[in-house]
Design a protein around this motif. Sequence first.
Motif, PDB file in Angstrom:
ATOM      1  N   TYR A 139       0.795  -1.219   0.000  1.00  0.00           N
ATOM      2  CA  TYR A 139       0.000   0.000   0.000  1.00  0.00           C
ATOM      3  C   TYR A 139       0.832   1.275   0.000  1.00  0.00           C
ATOM      4  O   TYR A 139       0.295   2.342  -0.272  1.00  0.00           O
ATOM      5  N   ILE A 140       2.108   1.196   0.343  1.00  0.00           N
ATOM      6  CA  ILE A 140       2.943   2.395   0.438  1.00  0.00           C
ATOM      7  C   ILE A 140       4.189   2.196  -0.411  1.00  0.00           C
ATOM      8  O   ILE A 140       4.884   1.185  -0.284  1.00  0.00           O
ATOM      9  N   MET A 141       4.458   3.171  -1.269  1.00  0.00           N
ATOM     10  CA  MET A 141       5.624   3.146  -2.140  1.00  0.00           C
ATOM     11  C   MET A 141       6.458   4.393  -1.895  1.00  0.00           C
ATOM     12  O   MET A 141       5.943   5.457  -1.525  1.00  0.00           O
ATOM     13  N   VAL A 142       7.755   4.238  -2.126  1.00  0.00           N
ATOM     14  CA  VAL A 142       8.689   5.325  -1.902  1.00  0.00           C
ATOM     15  C   VAL A 142       8.724   6.226  -3.129  1.00  0.00           C
ATOM     16  O   VAL A 142       8.890   5.755  -4.259  1.00  0.00           O
ATOM     17  N   ASP A 143       8.546   7.514  -2.899  1.00  0.00           N
ATOM     18  CA  ASP A 143       8.614   8.492  -3.982  1.00  0.00           C
ATOM     19  C   ASP A 143       9.141   9.788  -3.383  1.00  0.00           C
ATOM     20  O   ASP A 143       8.397  10.587  -2.814  1.00  0.00           O
ATOM     21  N   HIS A 144      10.465   9.989  -3.508  1.00  0.00           N
ATOM     22  CA  HIS A 144      11.074  11.143  -2.868  1.00  0.00           C
ATOM     23  C   HIS A 144      10.675  12.455  -3.519  1.00  0.00           C
ATOM     24  O   HIS A 144      10.667  13.493  -2.872  1.00  0.00           O
ATOM     25  N   LYS A 145      10.356  12.392  -4.779  1.00  0.00           N
ATOM     26  CA  LYS A 145      10.132  13.643  -5.504  1.00  0.00           C
ATOM     27  C   LYS A 145       8.736  14.192  -5.267  1.00  0.00           C
ATOM     28  O   LYS A 145       8.548  15.371  -4.973  1.00  0.00           O
ATOM     29  N   HIS A 146       7.722  13.325  -5.385  1.00  0.00           N
ATOM     30  CA  HIS A 146       6.355  13.816  -5.348  1.00  0.00           C
ATOM     31  C   HIS A 146       5.734  13.750  -3.963  1.00  0.00           C
ATOM     32  O   HIS A 146       4.630  14.243  -3.765  1.00  0.00           O
ATOM     33  N   GLY A 147       6.388  13.115  -3.031  1.00  0.00           N
ATOM     34  CA  GLY A 147       5.833  13.077  -1.685  1.00  0.00           C
ATOM     35  C   GLY A 147       4.654  12.148  -1.585  1.00  0.00           C
ATOM     36  O   GLY A 147       4.561  11.141  -2.279  1.00  0.00           O
ATOM     37  N   GLN A 148       3.686  12.506  -0.702  1.00  0.00           N
ATOM     38  CA  GLN A 148       2.556  11.630  -0.426  1.00  0.00           C
ATOM     39  C   GLN A 148       1.476  11.761  -1.502  1.00  0.00           C
ATOM     40  O   GLN A 148       0.959  12.846  -1.752  1.00  0.00           O
ATOM     41  N   ARG A 149       1.163  10.664  -2.108  1.00  0.00           N
ATOM     42  CA  ARG A 149       0.034  10.594  -3.032  1.00  0.00           C
ATOM     43  C   ARG A 149      -0.694   9.282  -2.785  1.00  0.00           C
ATOM     44  O   ARG A 149      -0.073   8.248  -2.569  1.00  0.00           O
ATOM     45  N   LEU A 150      -1.977   9.339  -2.830  1.00  0.00           N
ATOM     46  CA  LEU A 150      -2.782   8.144  -2.596  1.00  0.00           C
ATOM     47  C   LEU A 150      -3.488   7.767  -3.882  1.00  0.00           C
ATOM     48  O   LEU A 150      -4.246   8.551  -4.444  1.00  0.00           O
ATOM     49  N   HIS A 151      -3.204   6.562  -4.397  1.00  0.00           N
ATOM     50  CA  HIS A 151      -3.793   6.093  -5.651  1.00  0.00           C
ATOM     51  C   HIS A 151      -4.755   4.973  -5.344  1.00  0.00           C
ATOM     52  O   HIS A 151      -4.492   4.122  -4.495  1.00  0.00           O
ATOM     53  N   LEU A 152      -5.852   4.938  -6.057  1.00  0.00           N
ATOM     54  CA  LEU A 152      -6.802   3.836  -5.953  1.00  0.00           C
ATOM     55  C   LEU A 152      -6.766   3.084  -7.277  1.00  0.00           C
ATOM     56  O   LEU A 152      -7.195   3.598  -8.307  1.00  0.00           O
ATOM     57  N   HIS A 153      -6.226   1.900  -7.247  1.00  0.00           N
ATOM     58  CA  HIS A 153      -6.107   1.080  -8.465  1.00  0.00           C
ATOM     59  C   HIS A 153      -7.162  -0.001  -8.422  1.00  0.00           C
ATOM     60  O   HIS A 153      -7.352  -0.662  -7.402  1.00  0.00           O
ATOM     61  N   SER A 154      -7.789  -0.191  -9.540  1.00  0.00           N
ATOM     62  CA  SER A 154      -8.759  -1.281  -9.621  1.00  0.00           C
ATOM     63  C   SER A 154      -8.034  -2.604  -9.579  1.00  0.00           C
ATOM     64  O   SER A 154      -6.941  -2.761 -10.119  1.00  0.00           O
ATOM     65  N   GLN A 155      -8.677  -3.549  -8.936  1.00  0.00           N
ATOM     66  CA  GLN A 155      -8.058  -4.866  -8.820  1.00  0.00           C
ATOM     67  C   GLN A 155      -7.927  -5.490 -10.204  1.00  0.00           C
ATOM     68  O   GLN A 155      -8.841  -5.515 -10.991  1.00  0.00           O
ATOM     69  N   GLY A 156      -6.745  -6.003 -10.505  1.00  0.00           N
ATOM     70  CA  GLY A 156      -6.469  -6.607 -11.789  1.00  0.00           C
ATOM     71  C   GLY A 156      -5.687  -5.700 -12.692  1.00  0.00           C
ATOM     72  O   GLY A 156      -5.179  -6.149 -13.711  1.00  0.00           O
ATOM     73  N   ASP A 157      -5.587  -4.405 -12.390  1.00  0.00           N
ATOM     74  CA  ASP A 157      -4.787  -3.496 -13.203  1.00  0.00           C
ATOM     75  C   ASP A 157      -3.362  -3.529 -12.706  1.00  0.00           C
ATOM     76  O   ASP A 157      -3.069  -3.024 -11.639  1.00  0.00           O
ATOM     77  N   HIS A 158      -2.511  -4.150 -13.443  1.00  0.00           N
ATOM     78  CA  HIS A 158      -1.116  -4.256 -13.049  1.00  0.00           C
ATOM     79  C   HIS A 158      -0.303  -3.118 -13.607  1.00  0.00           C
ATOM     80  O   HIS A 158       0.799  -2.860 -13.155  1.00  0.00           O
ATOM     81  N   THR A 159      -0.805  -2.463 -14.641  1.00  0.00           N
ATOM     82  CA  THR A 159      -0.104  -1.320 -15.223  1.00  0.00           C
ATOM     83  C   THR A 159      -1.043  -0.159 -15.264  1.00  0.00           C
ATOM     84  O   THR A 159      -2.268  -0.311 -15.388  1.00  0.00           O
ATOM     85  N   LYS A 160      -0.506   1.010 -15.230  1.00  0.00           N
ATOM     86  CA  LYS A 160      -1.306   2.223 -15.193  1.00  0.00           C
ATOM     87  C   LYS A 160      -1.652   2.650 -16.619  1.00  0.00           C
ATOM     88  O   LYS A 160      -0.792   2.744 -17.473  1.00  0.00           O
ATOM     89  N   ASP A 161      -2.928   2.866 -16.807  1.00  0.00           N
ATOM     90  CA  ASP A 161      -3.394   3.319 -18.107  1.00  0.00           C
ATOM     91  C   ASP A 161      -3.244   4.831 -18.163  1.00  0.00           C
ATOM     92  O   ASP A 161      -3.972   5.574 -17.507  1.00  0.00           O
ATOM     93  N   HIS A 162      -2.255   5.268 -18.927  1.00  0.00           N
ATOM     94  CA  HIS A 162      -1.974   6.694 -18.977  1.00  0.00           C
ATOM     95  C   HIS A 162      -3.030   7.467 -19.731  1.00  0.00           C
ATOM     96  O   HIS A 162      -3.020   8.696 -19.734  1.00  0.00           O
TER      97      HIS A 162
END
Length: 1061
Positions: free
Chosen positions: A665-688
């Motif tokens: 649930y938590i990923m390291v991102d030094h540049k953008h800081g805290q962001r909360l993403h809601l990914h649908s189950q089964g989406d392994h890649t982000k649809d840009h």
Amino acid sequence: MSKDSKGDKSFPERLKRWFKLERGNAPGVRDIRLTEELRLELSSDSPAAVRLKAIRELTEVLASRRLEEYGIEKLWTLICDLLCLPCPAEHRHTTLQMLTTLTAGHDRLGPMRHVFYNYIADNYQREDTKPIFDFFREVIAEGKQLEYIDEYVGPFLLDWLPGLLASSQAADALNLIIILVKFNSAYLDEPVVTGFVKQVVIQLHRASSEGEALLCLRVLDAVLAYSYLPSSALPTFITALTRAVNVPTLTAEAWKIMRNLLGTHLGNSGLFVLCRLIQSHCDAHMIRGGIFFVTSALWGSSKVSSLHYKPAAVLPNLREAAKNNHVLVVYEIALSVQKLVSKMYMELHFSSWDLVLDILNSLFEHTVAMEDGTEKLTILGLLREIVDAIEQLHALHQFGGSAEKFFSLIDKYSHLRPESSVMRLLDYLALRVDPLRPHWLANLGTLLNQYFRRDPRPNVRTKALAILSEVYNRNRYTYGKEVVRNVISIQMEGIEKEEDVGVRTAAVNLLVHIALTQKSEVVPDVLTLLENIVMAPYQGPSSAVQVVRESEAADMIAAVAGLIRIFKKKLWTLPSSHAIQAYGILIACLECHYRTQAVLDNVARVRQQTGIRNGLMLCLCVDFEMIFEMRANSKYQLGFSRMPERAGDDEKDSIAALVPPFSPYIMVDHKHGQRLHLHSQGDHTKDHGDEEEEDELGFNKAMRSEFNREEKECVVAAGGEASSQHRVEITHLSLTQAAMIVIVAMKKEKDWEVLRMILDRMPQVLQNKALILSRDANDIDYFAATLCALVTEKTLGLPESLHNTPTKFTRSDFQSFVFPVLASLASYHMHMDPFLQQKVIKCLELGVVSRCAGPLCVSALTLCVLEMRDSMIKLLREVMLNLSKITATVQNAQPILEFISTFLHLPKVYASFVSDQYMSIFAIAIPYTNPFKFNHYIVSLAYHVISMWFLKCRLPFRRAFVQFITKNLSIILSNEDANTRRRSASASTGEQALLNARTRMTRSQSFSHKRLEELKNEPQPSLCAVWNMLFLIMNLLLLLEPLDALLRCLLYLLSISVCLH
């Protein structure tokens, strides 16, 4: 008229008087006869002076002798006229004195007793009291003889008694009544006895001395013992005793009389009178006396056995008397109840215990309202003993009353009870806090409000928190959210201002437990409370720094440790905002500390953390340890090096093993800081191509309050409905602020134990590049600059400015902890500026001379040669010079030789070498050819380095290098030869090998020179021939014994030289 004493008389006169009195008396007869001469002197015909003289003389004789028969009558007829009122008082008193003496010596007065009584009855009011009362006492023989006047003495004395008691003859009158009652009570009628009692009671109330009061009591005792006490006199009788019992010297006598009274047929009536007296609103002393008599008679140590009454019969009267707030009444009731509870508890039933508790409640009310003083403390002591006794009975299951009512009493006056009693009360109240009872949350809040918020005793407050924790644990699955929102959040408000550190620590432990077990929206409120505790020392005005002592920092230590546990556990649970908020509080705490370090100067353990000494939470570098335990995998998911307390801890081990080591649930991102993403189950890649709504949730500079804000970016997979899919939240966390705090700590931290821990753990953290570099940013430049400053900058004053350092802690010792961290930076060469690369290399140059970190620095330089060639080319000459200054030791041998042999294969690095650099290489490698100091691998590697570098050097330099190499090898062998001769005989084979080697070296040298002269005149061979010759020589060398390594090297060098020439 003057008196003639006996001493004034001459012997003839006395002799004459004796003969006058004795004339006519038969020898041996003691009775006095009234002779004619004596009668003449006593008669009214004689002058008064003669008569008084004769009376006095007769008085002296009557003191020891009696008158003749009928002499009293004769004497009375002669002197009765002297008792008339017209006569002078002196005449009357002298005559009364003679009559008193006369009656005292005659037991049987006969009818004359009545005559004397009549005279007394007629004249007692007109005559002086003492002489006539003395005469009266003798007439009735001190109350023992009432012959002829038995019907008249009682009423007469009753009429005369008020005057007697008011005179100086009061004591004699009381004694007279005592004897009269004892010897002639049969002749005393009921009105007379009643009158006596009333008059004596009145005299008792106004007695001027304790002796007089005691006489009054003895009169009452005599009346009770020898006469018939009328029922009409009973109230007066009892009232007198209830007053007298308040006098300490009269208490025993009064109780004896009352006990005798209650033991008679009047006992029931007396008890009834006492009960009515207790309930009345009369004098407090009388009420106290009545309470004393009733309780002593029914359950005292000398209780009256004839009274067959239970305590329940009089407890209502005591309850009514308990409404009186007089201190004496309150004290007596408390004392009586204490005796009852301690001795008669087996006879008390439910109703009786109910009355006892009502009485205690009233007593507590009156006592609390009293002014401070000895009386109040004494009564409180009695009440405390009573309640203690009831508590003991309750513990032994011998208390027959209402437990609820009893504990309500303790609850009402808990501030007067000791801690142990309040603890038992809290245990009882805890059983009543149950969801099945109405208003149970309100009751829980009331309990905490009284015993946590208001009670000043730390142990009681801690106990209240323990009950709160127990109630929460029992109901957390069903009512946990309600308990936190309606009770805990309210009661814990302002907990950081609590003065007792133990209470604060207990509250912190409870809040941590709640945050660990809850997943609802109440967790942020709990974390806010923990934040207030952690940040409390820093909240004051900046001008006034609040220095915290170590004894006061236990709550901070517990809070920080708890926040770390919360952060570690919440990494694996949703929502991630809880973990982010906990992390933010920890970072903000470190920031505030290094902004105002003076706050925790006295707390050496506050910044200390879990895990370093035998894995225990010893509070050594609390926040830093958490930071250094963080790890990130290739997907930049955050985790910990050690398995923390995760969501599966409450499950079985087999289930807990299924929890992934990194949080999904938590990923390291030094540049953008805290962001909360809601990914649908089964989406392994982000649809840009999907729409995004993304706002960064960053930290402000202080990092205090921004960790609980999150904004969400929803990405729904194409072709599916968002409402029908499960969403997985992913929060991006920036560790930049944590990295900056570590950097600041390395510069500002003056506690060596903390700084040492940071330096020790940094290499391990730097091994996890995904954690340091993240995806879009890194902070490695800051780390590198800070580490270089620790080594090079003298303005930091290291290590002199550190405390808690070992004895004789030098700068070299300090730098030995920094160099391993610098060595770990070599793998980050791609992410460092060239300028920083050079600074790192220069620092590593300084580290090669370190005893502990030297080999590590050399290995790091080896890596720098491979990875930072451009920077290394500029500094390699300086590095080689520093390496040549290092003493050849076993520890440094392998890293140095590997370093030299590594950049052998990098021609661009040493392309600018001149003779001095080559000479430095040979100077570095030759000392490691000593077979007696180094193992076979090191010696072989040293020969290999010498050989290979000899081949790499330019041809014009080789002649000089051969001489240099052989000379230094000879020196090494000579030194070892000298040392070998001093060894034991077992080393003889080594000496022979050395001798053979030297002989072979001389022969091979002459052969090489000779062969060189021959080859000058021969044509140059082809390159293929050279390599064939080199191959054959190498095969030949491989067949030699290991002890011929020196000869191998020389043959190798010379052969190569010949081939190349």
